[in-house]
Structures are given as structure tokens and as C-alpha cells.
Design a protein around this motif. Structure first.
Motif, PDB file in Angstrom:
ATOM      1  N   ARG A 154       0.808  -1.220   0.000  1.00  0.00           N
ATOM      2  CA  ARG A 154       0.000   0.000   0.000  1.00  0.00           C
ATOM      3  C   ARG A 154       0.844   1.274   0.000  1.00  0.00           C
ATOM      4  NH1 ARG A 154      -4.888   0.425   4.153  1.00  0.00           N
ATOM      5  NH2 ARG A 154      -5.387  -1.481   3.043  1.00  0.00           N
ATOM      6  N   TYR A 155       1.920   1.298   0.790  1.00  0.00           N
ATOM      7  CA  TYR A 155       2.722   2.518   0.974  1.00  0.00           C
ATOM      8  C   TYR A 155       4.199   2.296   0.662  1.00  0.00           C
ATOM      9  CZ  TYR A 155      -1.377   3.343   3.906  1.00  0.00           C
ATOM     10  OH  TYR A 155      -2.640   3.452   4.385  1.00  0.00           O
ATOM     11  N   GLY A 156       4.517   1.435  -0.277  1.00  0.00           N
ATOM     12  CA  GLY A 156       5.889   0.987  -0.499  1.00  0.00           C
ATOM     13  C   GLY A 156       6.898   2.017  -0.970  1.00  0.00           C
ATOM     14  N   THR A 157       6.451   3.141  -1.511  1.00  0.00           N
ATOM     15  CA  THR A 157       7.387   4.180  -1.944  1.00  0.00           C
ATOM     16  C   THR A 157       7.036   5.486  -1.242  1.00  0.00           C
ATOM     17  OG1 THR A 157       6.042   4.946  -3.786  1.00  0.00           O
ATOM     18  CG2 THR A 157       7.575   3.125  -4.241  1.00  0.00           C
ATOM     19  N   GLU A 158       7.990   6.390  -1.228  1.00  0.00           N
ATOM     20  CA  GLU A 158       7.735   7.681  -0.603  1.00  0.00           C
ATOM     21  C   GLU A 158       6.595   8.418  -1.304  1.00  0.00           C
ATOM     22  OE1 GLU A 158      10.103  11.732   0.684  1.00  0.00           O
ATOM     23  OE2 GLU A 158      11.235   9.959   0.080  1.00  0.00           O
ATOM     24  N   ALA A 159       6.540   8.306  -2.629  1.00  0.00           N
ATOM     25  CA  ALA A 159       5.483   8.987  -3.389  1.00  0.00           C
ATOM     26  C   ALA A 159       4.106   8.422  -3.038  1.00  0.00           C
ATOM     27  CB  ALA A 159       5.741   8.850  -4.886  1.00  0.00           C
ATOM     28  N   ARG A 160       3.990   7.107  -2.935  1.00  0.00           N
ATOM     29  CA  ARG A 160       2.701   6.492  -2.587  1.00  0.00           C
ATOM     30  C   ARG A 160       2.288   6.868  -1.168  1.00  0.00           C
ATOM     31  NH1 ARG A 160       3.088   0.360  -4.359  1.00  0.00           N
ATOM     32  NH2 ARG A 160       0.902   0.369  -3.783  1.00  0.00           N
ATOM     33  N   CYS A 161       3.247   6.907  -0.275  1.00  0.00           N
ATOM     34  CA  CYS A 161       2.956   7.297   1.107  1.00  0.00           C
ATOM     35  C   CYS A 161       2.491   8.756   1.159  1.00  0.00           C
ATOM     36  CB  CYS A 161       4.195   7.090   1.964  1.00  0.00           C
ATOM     37  SG  CYS A 161       3.905   7.314   3.713  1.00  0.00           S
ATOM     38  N   TYR A 168      -1.708  12.788   1.870  1.00  0.00           N
ATOM     39  CA  TYR A 168      -2.381  13.956   1.299  1.00  0.00           C
ATOM     40  C   TYR A 168      -3.884  13.712   1.213  1.00  0.00           C
ATOM     41  CZ  TYR A 168      -3.160  17.903  -1.836  1.00  0.00           C
ATOM     42  OH  TYR A 168      -3.597  19.070  -2.389  1.00  0.00           O
ATOM     43  N   ARG A 169      -4.272  12.542   0.693  1.00  0.00           N
ATOM     44  CA  ARG A 169      -5.705  12.212   0.575  1.00  0.00           C
ATOM     45  C   ARG A 169      -6.380  12.085   1.934  1.00  0.00           C
ATOM     46  NH1 ARG A 169      -4.162   7.859  -3.233  1.00  0.00           N
ATOM     47  NH2 ARG A 169      -3.775   8.937  -5.161  1.00  0.00           N
ATOM     48  N   ALA A 170      -5.660  11.563   2.908  1.00  0.00           N
ATOM     49  CA  ALA A 170      -6.236  11.438   4.259  1.00  0.00           C
ATOM     50  C   ALA A 170      -6.433  12.815   4.895  1.00  0.00           C
ATOM     51  CB  ALA A 170      -5.329  10.575   5.138  1.00  0.00           C
ATOM     52  N   ARG A 171      -5.483  13.717   4.659  1.00  0.00           N
ATOM     53  CA  ARG A 171      -5.557  15.049   5.267  1.00  0.00           C
ATOM     54  C   ARG A 171      -6.568  15.937   4.555  1.00  0.00           C
ATOM     55  NH1 ARG A 171      -6.511  19.042   7.408  1.00  0.00           N
ATOM     56  NH2 ARG A 171      -5.135  20.569   8.349  1.00  0.00           N
ATOM     57  N   TRP A 172      -6.613  15.865   3.222  1.00  0.00           N
ATOM     58  CA  TRP A 172      -7.493  16.715   2.425  1.00  0.00           C
ATOM     59  C   TRP A 172      -8.292  15.861   1.449  1.00  0.00           C
ATOM     60  CZ3 TRP A 172      -2.149  18.346   2.528  1.00  0.00           C
ATOM     61  CH2 TRP A 172      -1.906  19.351   3.444  1.00  0.00           C
TER      62      TRP A 172
END
Length: 60
Positions: free
Chosen positions: A20-27, A32-36
Motif C-alpha cells: 500500500r505505501y511501499g514508496t515515498e510517493a505512494r505514502c 495527502y488524501r487522508a488530510r485533504w
């Protein structure tokens, strides 16, 4: 040592987390989506433009 609640909560396995979060960009995108969820809006003026800057090699 006291039991840390964060360590023992149920959730993703390490393999699921990496998928799900394997790269810095995906994380970054997930945070970003969780915050906004409806996209970024300035809390002061409600506009969409934003800026990013680099300090000591890190982007903020």
C-alpha cells in the motif's frame, strides 16, 4: 516496560503495508488524501494554490 498500545493494535501486516505505501510517493499521496479528501484548501482564505519549499535537501 509498559505495553505500547500502538505496537499491539491490529492492522496491516508488513507485506500489506509495503504493497500500500511501499514508496515515498505512494505514502505522500495517501497522507495527502487522508488530510485533504476534497483537495487542499487554505484554512485562512479557502483558496487552492499552495507552495512547497526545500530546506536542507528536504521538500516541505
Amino acid at each position: 516496560m509498559a505495553m505500547n498500545q500502538v505496537q499491539f493494535q491490529s492492522g496491516l501486516s508488513m507485506a500489506q503495508f509495503i504493497r500500500r505505501y511501499g514508496t515515498e510517493a505512494r505514502c505522500y499521496r495517501a497522507l495527502y488524501r487522508a488530510r485533504w479528501p476534497q483537495g487542499f484548501r487554505c484554512p485562512r482564505c479557502n483558496s487552492r494554490p499552495r507552495s512547497r519549499f526545500r530546506r536542507a535537501g528536504r521538500v516541505y
